[in-house]
Write an enzyme that holds these catalytic residues in place. Structure first.
Site, PDB file in Angstrom:
ATOM      1  N   ARG A  12       1.224  -0.834   0.093  1.00 58.31           N
ATOM      2  CA  ARG A  12       0.069   0.360  -0.075  1.00 58.31           C
ATOM      3  C   ARG A  12       1.045   1.011   0.199  1.00 58.31           C
ATOM      4  O   ARG A  12       0.505   2.276  -1.045  1.00 58.31           O
ATOM      5  CB  ARG A  12      -0.845  -0.279   1.089  1.00 58.31           C
ATOM      6  CG  ARG A  12      -1.955  -0.986   1.541  1.00 58.31           C
ATOM      7  CD  ARG A  12      -2.626  -0.836   0.112  1.00 58.31           C
ATOM      8  NE  ARG A  12      -3.663   0.293  -0.599  1.00 58.31           N
ATOM      9  CZ  ARG A  12      -3.913   0.404  -1.210  1.00 58.31           C
ATOM     10  NH1 ARG A  12      -4.079  -0.262  -2.892  1.00 58.31           N
ATOM     11  NH2 ARG A  12      -4.755   1.811  -2.349  1.00 58.31           N
ATOM     12  N   ASP A  35       9.992  -6.499  -4.892  1.00 51.84           N
ATOM     13  CA  ASP A  35       9.160  -7.188  -4.117  1.00 51.84           C
ATOM     14  C   ASP A  35       9.176  -8.506  -4.284  1.00 51.84           C
ATOM     15  O   ASP A  35       9.345  -8.862  -5.636  1.00 51.84           O
ATOM     16  CB  ASP A  35       7.594  -6.531  -4.607  1.00 51.84           C
ATOM     17  CG  ASP A  35       6.301  -6.203  -3.218  1.00 51.84           C
ATOM     18  OD1 ASP A  35       5.963  -5.174  -2.647  1.00 51.84           O
ATOM     19  OD2 ASP A  35       5.969  -7.765  -3.286  1.00 51.84           O
ATOM     20  N   CYS A 153       1.329   6.523  10.321  1.00 50.46           N
ATOM     21  CA  CYS A 153       0.402   8.084   9.520  1.00 50.46           C
ATOM     22  C   CYS A 153      -0.189   8.568  11.251  1.00 50.46           C
ATOM     23  O   CYS A 153      -0.335   9.590  10.935  1.00 50.46           O
ATOM     24  CB  CYS A 153      -0.170   7.373   8.783  1.00 50.46           C
ATOM     25  SG  CYS A 153      -1.212   5.520   9.573  1.00 50.46           S
TER      26      CYS A 153
END
Length: 334
Positions: A12, A35, A153
């Protein structure tokens, strides 16, 4: 000069960071990605996004790369960062967004693999420093800060308003609750998880769980060390969260004085990081908002010297834009 970026972990935050570079940065270029997922899947998830919508550029892939808008991005699938050849792509900065290498002692393998700097997109341990852009980024020292953290965040939402309020009124102590969108660490259906609350179905439950955001604020605002604590309530929305902070001040205040302090900061030095709103917001209204923290003036409450304030944040895009600002700062000092 364009600074070359590698992304380790194309989930994400990794994909949002890629999009943010495309949309918002003339100084950065993503040249390589690592990845473990196959390139067909990576390219599809980059092209189509349930929150962000379809990427506005053509996306293609082959065995060794993804091509976006005609530009080729090398793709690797290495479990151990030390096996990556960032040097072959002249990578300057690595965004470490796997969630697995949050210990800087492990993340520094990117430097051994050829990168100059590493930014961990999560709370970290043994890092050279933790930064929230707009709060303490001016203390970044390129000589001594090689593996750094962009915090979480929620910390990026909490810290800007906490700094303004502490500087203006003095925070004696406080408790915070983040009403947070569910994340990939939760279960879609009831299933085993080390956190028994996160083991419950994310899309149909309010899930109380831990957050280190309140205590982590002390990493960027040392004057608040030991003064804040809190927890999270994970709720059934895909993105869009809110931080509720209740605190005691050193003297009595008013709703008007609290809101005025935040408004002044938001139109001034905190402009990119902190927004001020008097609109009747709900969570979908702040999706794709680039601020780390969006203060909701209509929710401010005061009783004597006890204050309750709320700030919204897009826990994906808002945080990613904060990470981008931090990356551009690091890039400017290479």
């Amino acid at each position: 000069m364009t600074i070359r970026v590698g992304i380790n972990g194309f989930g994400r935050i990794g994909r949002n960071f890629f999009r943010a570079v495309l949309e918002r940065s003339d100084d950065l270029e993503v040249v390589a990605v690592n990845d473990l997922t196959d390139n067909k899947t990576l390219s599809t998830l980059l092209k189509f996004d349930s929150i962000m919508g379809r990427l506005g550029q053509e996306v293609e892939y082959d065995d060794d790369s993804i091509t976006v808008g005609g530009k080729r991005i090398a793709v690797y699938a290495e479990r151990d960062p030390k096996n990556l050849d960032w040097a072959a792509h002249n990578v300057d900065i690595v965004i470490e967004s796997t969630g697995f290498f949050t210990d800087a002692n492990a993340a520094k393998a990117h430097i051994e693999a050829g990168a100059k700097k590493v930014i961990i997109s999560a709370p970290a341990s043994n890092e050279d420093a933790t930064f929230v852009y707009g709060v303490n980024h001016e203390s970044y020292d390129p000589e001594n800060h090689n593996v750094i953290s962009g915090a979480s965040c929620t910390t990026n939402c909490l810290a800007p308003m906490a700094k303004v309020l502490n500087d203006k009124f003095g925070i004696e102590n406080g408790l915070m609750t983040t009403v947070h969108a569910y994340t990939g660490d939760q279960r879609l259906h009831d299933a085993p998880h080390r956190d028994l609350r996160r083991a419950r179905a994310a899309a149909v439950n309010i899930v109380p769980t831990s957050t280190g955001a309140a205590k982590a604020v002390a990493l960027v605002l040392p004057e608040l060390k030991g003064k804040l604590d809190g927890y999270a309530l994970r709720v059934p929305v895909i993105t869009g969260s809110a931080t509720d902070l209740t605190f005691n001040t050193k003297s009595e205040v008013t709703v008007e004085s609290i809101n005025a302090a935040i408004k002044e900061a938001a139109v001034g030095e905190f402009g990119e990081t902190l927004a001020y709103s008097e609109e009747p917001l709900v969570s979908t209204d702040i999706v794709h908002d680039s601020h780390g923290s969006i203060f909701d003036a209509g929710l401010t409450k005061v009783s004597g010297n006890t204050v309750k304030v709320v700030s919204w944040y897009d826990n994906e895009w808002g945080y990613t834009c904060q990470l981008l600002r931090l990356t551009e700062l690091v890039a400017s000092k290479l």
